[in-house]
Design a protein around this motif. Sequence first.
Motif, short mmCIF file in Angstrom:
data_model
loop_
_atom_site.label_atom_id
_atom_site.label_comp_id
_atom_site.label_asym_id
_atom_site.label_seq_id
_atom_site.Cartn_x
_atom_site.Cartn_y
_atom_site.Cartn_z
N GLN A 1 0.83 -1.21 0.00
CA GLN A 1 0.00 0.00 0.00
C GLN A 1 0.87 1.26 0.00
O GLN A 1 0.52 2.26 -0.64
N ALA A 2 2.01 1.20 0.70
CA ALA A 2 2.92 2.35 0.69
C ALA A 2 3.47 2.60 -0.71
O ALA A 2 3.57 3.75 -1.16
N ALA A 3 3.81 1.52 -1.41
CA ALA A 3 4.31 1.67 -2.78
C ALA A 3 3.24 2.28 -3.69
O ALA A 3 3.54 3.13 -4.54
N ARG A 4 2.00 1.86 -3.50
CA ARG A 4 0.89 2.44 -4.30
C ARG A 4 0.74 3.93 -4.00
O ARG A 4 0.51 4.74 -4.90
N ARG B 1 3.06 6.00 -2.94
CA ARG B 1 4.16 6.73 -3.57
C ARG B 1 3.95 6.82 -5.07
O ARG B 1 4.28 7.84 -5.70
N GLY B 2 3.39 5.76 -5.66
CA GLY B 2 3.09 5.80 -7.09
C GLY B 2 2.04 6.85 -7.44
O GLY B 2 1.99 7.34 -8.56
N ALA B 3 1.21 7.20 -6.44
CA ALA B 3 0.19 8.23 -6.64
C ALA B 3 0.73 9.62 -6.33
O ALA B 3 -0.03 10.60 -6.34
N GLY B 4 2.04 9.71 -6.05
CA GLY B 4 2.67 11.01 -5.85
C GLY B 4 2.76 11.47 -4.42
O GLY B 4 3.09 12.63 -4.17
N LEU B 5 2.50 10.58 -3.46
CA LEU B 5 2.55 10.96 -2.05
C LEU B 5 3.86 10.47 -1.43
O LEU B 5 4.21 9.30 -1.56
N ALA B 6 4.56 11.35 -0.74
CA ALA B 6 5.84 11.01 -0.13
C ALA B 6 5.58 10.41 1.25
O ALA B 6 5.54 11.11 2.26
N VAL B 7 5.35 9.10 1.28
CA VAL B 7 5.08 8.41 2.54
C VAL B 7 6.09 7.28 2.73
O VAL B 7 6.62 6.74 1.76
N GLN B 8 6.34 6.94 3.98
CA GLN B 8 7.19 5.81 4.31
C GLN B 8 6.31 4.59 4.61
O GLN B 8 5.12 4.71 4.88
N ASP B 9 6.93 3.42 4.60
CA ASP B 9 6.17 2.17 4.72
C ASP B 9 5.37 2.08 6.01
O ASP B 9 4.30 1.46 6.04
N ALA C 1 -8.56 9.80 -2.81
CA ALA C 1 -9.74 9.20 -3.46
C ALA C 1 -9.32 8.18 -4.51
O ALA C 1 -9.94 7.12 -4.64
N ARG C 2 -8.24 8.46 -5.23
CA ARG C 2 -7.77 7.52 -6.24
C ARG C 2 -7.22 6.25 -5.59
O ARG C 2 -7.18 5.19 -6.22
N LEU C 3 -6.80 6.36 -4.35
CA LEU C 3 -6.29 5.19 -3.63
C LEU C 3 -7.41 4.40 -2.96
O LEU C 3 -7.15 3.36 -2.34
N GLY C 4 -8.64 4.92 -3.04
CA GLY C 4 -9.77 4.19 -2.48
C GLY C 4 -10.25 4.70 -1.14
O GLY C 4 -11.00 4.02 -0.45
N LEU C 5 -9.84 5.91 -0.76
CA LEU C 5 -10.30 6.51 0.48
C LEU C 5 -11.20 7.70 0.16
O LEU C 5 -10.72 8.78 -0.17
#
Length: 488
Positions: free
Chosen positions: A110-113, A115-123, A182-186
């Motif tokens: 989910q973290a990789a997804r 980041r793929g959506a442009g969000l700088a998050v860690q695992d 929203a694109r990630l399903g939230l």
Amino acid sequence: MADRDEAAWLGIDLGTQSVRALLVTGDGTVLGSGSAPLAGRRDGVRHEQDPASWWDGLCAATRAALRGRTGTPVGGLALCGTSGTVLLTDGAGHPTSPALMYDDARATQQAARARGAGLAVQDTWALPKALWLTETHGPGRITHQPDLMVLLLTGALPPADSSHALKTGYDLERGAWPDALARLGLPDEAVPDVVPPGTRLGEVSTSAADATGIPAGTPVIAGMTDGCAAQIASAALRPGAWNSVLGTTLVLKGASLTPVRDPSGVVYNHRAPDGSWLPGGASSVGAGVLTAAFPGADPAVMDERAAAHEPSGAVTYPLVSPGERFPFLAPGATSLVLGEPESDADLWAGLLQGVAFAERLCLDYLHHLGAPVDGPLTFTGGAARSPYWNQLRADVLGRPARVPRQTEPAQGMAALAAYGTGAAPALTDAAEAMVRLGPPVEPRPGHTARFAEPYARLVDELMARGWLPPPVAAHAHARLDDGDTADS
């Protein structure tokens, strides 16, 4: 609102192993304290807690803290929680999932997804875990650790504070949730409204007063994460000031007028109530390696023996768990030991020095990013109870540091409560009035130079393994070659 000169403020810290509560006056006098243990479930990369245990612990801790207040009014309260801990609740605020703790690492996909959506998050951030929970337990409202406690205190599900919302993806500069959620399903209904820390959220209800001992009607103020709470408890809130929190792991938190930009996402920025910025990062090195390597050892005895090994025959990078987050991002990093320690005391010394080297590299990395690092430095966290380690860290860093008399995050929340109720014009004022600093720990003459070669050796090894980016290594070497200390 109670008068500042008469009232005390209640700070509550929802930690990993316990709930702590402190009742503190405006001048920093602690009128009462209480704690209650917390248990969790660990299984590999998974780490959960039962949300119901937080409330039980809070009730026990606050009752103990308020037992001796002898009529002193409680002016307000604020809570901090572990950063990145999250669960799902239904529309009424009832938990519909377990709570995934700050270091739960099951949501890597989910973290990789994200980041793929442009969000700088860690695992291990809250957003990937919220996605995992939604996919596993069904839709629900993303709820942070303090949100649930505020609900039980006030009877109303509150907005989240922006500090806890940061690792759920909240954009602090825009003051909004990103469209990518929203694109990630939230959907919108899955995320809470968000308010700045220090915002009044409600009052303690009659039923909560009966359970906690906190007077009904006490204002409840939006808090911050435990790292920010510890920073407030050190009064490191003016630009250029830094607080180094050394407990199980190492966290550095500083203050800046502008955000510190880091394309890698290793350094991230909380926002203070006054709109200034609190940059920082969390490492996976820390004192946890000592208990793992030397179970049952007496730290004071081992510290005394370690003093004969400066520098140690072993150069270490002592990770508490696999993977590093700060001062570099390396999910595959593992602990390393270069050389052969000649004894247990030498290995203990090497672990202490290794954490101090990591701390110096964190400050070198922040300097590389252009962060202001020239202000005062404070040490907090459980390891700050070790006078020897404090001295060693000052020697390795080549700069003085101070240790607050009271280093608990709960005190930071007491200061935030004072600010949020209007008893102090600024959070900085509230913190500086409450915090009592010990004398400076000055580097010993000639000792900083002793550690230059092993520090350089560690930097080279981290780069050779592909963990530390070459420009960062070069910057650390340049500062070392120029004779710079960590504050120059």
